[in-house]
Design a protein around this motif. Structure first.
Motif, mmCIF file in Angstrom:
data_model
loop_
_atom_site.group_PDB
_atom_site.id
_atom_site.type_symbol
_atom_site.label_atom_id
_atom_site.label_comp_id
_atom_site.label_asym_id
_atom_site.label_seq_id
_atom_site.Cartn_x
_atom_site.Cartn_y
_atom_site.Cartn_z
ATOM 1 N N THR A 81 -38.340 54.551 -13.742
ATOM 2 C CA THR A 81 -37.330 54.217 -14.749
ATOM 3 C C THR A 81 -36.040 53.717 -14.127
ATOM 4 O OG1 THR A 81 -36.614 56.513 -14.855
ATOM 5 C CG2 THR A 81 -38.186 55.778 -16.523
ATOM 6 N N SER A 82 -35.795 54.054 -12.878
ATOM 7 C CA SER A 82 -34.543 53.595 -12.272
ATOM 8 C C SER A 82 -34.625 52.160 -11.773
ATOM 9 C CB SER A 82 -34.147 54.509 -11.115
ATOM 10 O OG SER A 82 -35.051 54.377 -10.042
ATOM 11 N N VAL A 83 -35.833 51.626 -11.542
ATOM 12 C CA VAL A 83 -35.944 50.272 -10.981
ATOM 13 C C VAL A 83 -36.665 49.275 -11.877
ATOM 14 C CG1 VAL A 83 -35.861 51.115 -8.606
ATOM 15 C CG2 VAL A 83 -38.074 50.795 -9.705
ATOM 16 N N SER A 84 -37.212 49.699 -13.002
ATOM 17 C CA SER A 84 -38.009 48.783 -13.838
ATOM 18 C C SER A 84 -37.174 47.692 -14.487
ATOM 19 C CB SER A 84 -38.761 49.558 -14.923
ATOM 20 O OG SER A 84 -39.730 50.386 -14.336
ATOM 21 N N SER A 85 -36.121 48.091 -15.177
ATOM 22 C CA SER A 85 -35.269 47.114 -15.859
ATOM 23 C C SER A 85 -33.897 47.738 -16.079
ATOM 24 C CB SER A 85 -35.883 46.705 -17.201
ATOM 25 O OG SER A 85 -35.859 47.799 -18.097
ATOM 26 N N GLU A 86 -32.979 46.931 -16.606
ATOM 27 C CA GLU A 86 -31.642 47.458 -16.892
ATOM 28 C C GLU A 86 -31.692 48.485 -18.014
ATOM 29 O OE1 GLU A 86 -28.604 44.556 -17.441
ATOM 30 O OE2 GLU A 86 -29.319 43.346 -15.762
ATOM 31 N N ILE A 87 -32.567 48.250 -18.980
ATOM 32 C CA ILE A 87 -32.685 49.184 -20.110
ATOM 33 C C ILE A 87 -33.251 50.519 -19.636
ATOM 34 C CG2 ILE A 87 -33.844 49.593 -22.306
ATOM 35 C CD1 ILE A 87 -33.705 46.533 -22.754
#
Length: 143
Positions: free
Chosen positions: A55-61
Motif C-alpha cells: 500500500t505504500s508503493v502502489s499508488s498515491e491513493i
C-alpha cells in the motif's frame, strides 16, 4: 574448598517451579532467546509487512490509505496500536539483523570466549534498543 567461597548450585534435575525462578540467564542467553523471538515475530507479522509495503508503493491513493492507517487506524484498530505494532516490527528487524551479524561474526572468527559473548551481547542489545528508540521517536512524530 575454603569456608569463604560459596558453593555454586548444581542444576541436574531442574524443577520448573523452584529452580527456574532463581536461575539467572546470562546476557548472551537473553540475546539468543530474543533473536528467536524477533524471527518468530517477523514471520507472524509478515502479512502485515507485505500489506504495508504494497500500500505504500502502489499508488498515491494507496499511499494515502497507508499514512491514514497510522493516524485514524485500520477498521476497529486505532492508529496508536498500528504504530505500536509497527514499532514491534522495527525492533524485531533491527534486533534480528544485529544479533544475526553477531552470530555470523562469532562463527567466522571463532570468537567464542565468555568475555566476547557478554560484551557483544550487551552491544547488540544497546544498539538494537537505541535504534528502535530513535526510529520510534520518528514514528510517533517526536521529530
Amino acid at each position: 574448598m575454603s569456608e569463604l567461597t560459596k558453593k555454586r548450585p548444581e542444576f541436574r534435575n531442574i524443577n520448573a517451579f523452584k529452580d527456574l525462578t532463581t536461575y539467572r540467564l546470562p546476557v548472551a542467553g537473553w540475546v539468543s532467546i530474543l533473536h528467536r523471538v524477533s524471527g518468530a515475530l517477523m514471520f507472524l507479522l509478515l502479512p502485515l509487512i507485505v500489506w504495508m509495503f504494497d500500500t505504500s508503493v502502489s499508488s498515491e491513493i494507496s499511499h494515502g490509505t497507508f499514512t491514514a492507517a497510522f493516524d485514524a487506524g485500520i477498521g476497529f484498530v486505532p492508529g496508536w496500536f498500528v504504530k505500536l505494532v509497527t514499532l514491534a516490527i522495527i525492533w524485531a528487524y533491527l534486533h534480528h539483523l544485529i544479533a544475526g551479524l553477531r552470530h555470523l561474526y562469532m562463527d567466522m572468527t571463532h570468537s567464542v570466549t565468555k568475555e566476547f559473548g557478554k560484551s557483544s551481547a550487551i552491544f547488540t542489545l544497546a544498539l538494537s534498543i537505541g535504534l528502535t528508540v530513535v526510529l520510534g521517536a520518528k514514528l510517533f512524530g517526536l521529530y
